[in-house]
Enzyme design. Structure first.
Site, PDB file in Angstrom:
ATOM      1  N   CYS A 160       0.830  -1.207   0.000  1.00  0.00           N
ATOM      2  CA  CYS A 160       0.000   0.000   0.000  1.00  0.00           C
ATOM      3  C   CYS A 160       0.868   1.262   0.000  1.00  0.00           C
ATOM      4  O   CYS A 160       1.542   1.551   0.988  1.00  0.00           O
ATOM      5  CB  CYS A 160      -0.902  -0.053   1.236  1.00  0.00           C
ATOM      6  SG  CYS A 160      -1.726   1.478   1.647  1.00  0.00           S
ATOM      7  N   CYS A 214       0.093   3.849   2.686  1.00  0.00           N
ATOM      8  CA  CYS A 214       0.592   3.356   3.981  1.00  0.00           C
ATOM      9  C   CYS A 214       2.059   3.742   4.161  1.00  0.00           C
ATOM     10  O   CYS A 214       2.468   4.144   5.256  1.00  0.00           O
ATOM     11  CB  CYS A 214       0.446   1.840   4.080  1.00  0.00           C
ATOM     12  SG  CYS A 214      -1.267   1.262   3.989  1.00  0.00           S
TER      13      CYS A 214
END
Length: 101
Positions: free
Chosen positions: A24, A27
């Protein structure tokens, strides 16, 4: 009781849980902010990272549909949650408000 449940229920201080995944990109963008917040807030807050790919049951229990998702727990109760990336100053302001209650 699972290790996760134990952590969020038994902590004397609020616990900020960062639900993330290695693949991600947002993230990865949020990670330095989380590290900085931990340094700034020190012992007033516990920070826990939970890999969403390896913890599907926790993801389902808390109905996490997108990552990154941050959830702030205090004594097992959710007191704040957010999906997506926040600027550090904004996240710090939100957490400070909850930590002062």
């Amino acid at each position: 009781m699972s290790k996760f449940s134990n952590l969020i229920n038994k902590s004397d201080v609020p616990v900020l849980v960062d639900f993330y995944a290695d693949w991600c990109q947002p993230c990865h963008m949020l990670a330095p902010t989380i590290k900085s917040i931990k340094v700034k807030l020190g012992d007033r807050l516990k920070v826990v990272k939970v890999n969403s790919d390896k913890n599907q049951s926790v993801m389902l229990k808390y109905q996490i549909k997108s990552i990154p998702t941050l959830i702030l727990f205090h004594k097992g109760k959710i007191i704040w949650r957010n999906s997506g990336v926040l600027p550090e100053h904004e996240l710090l302001k939100i957490l400070e408000r909850h930590l002062s209650n």
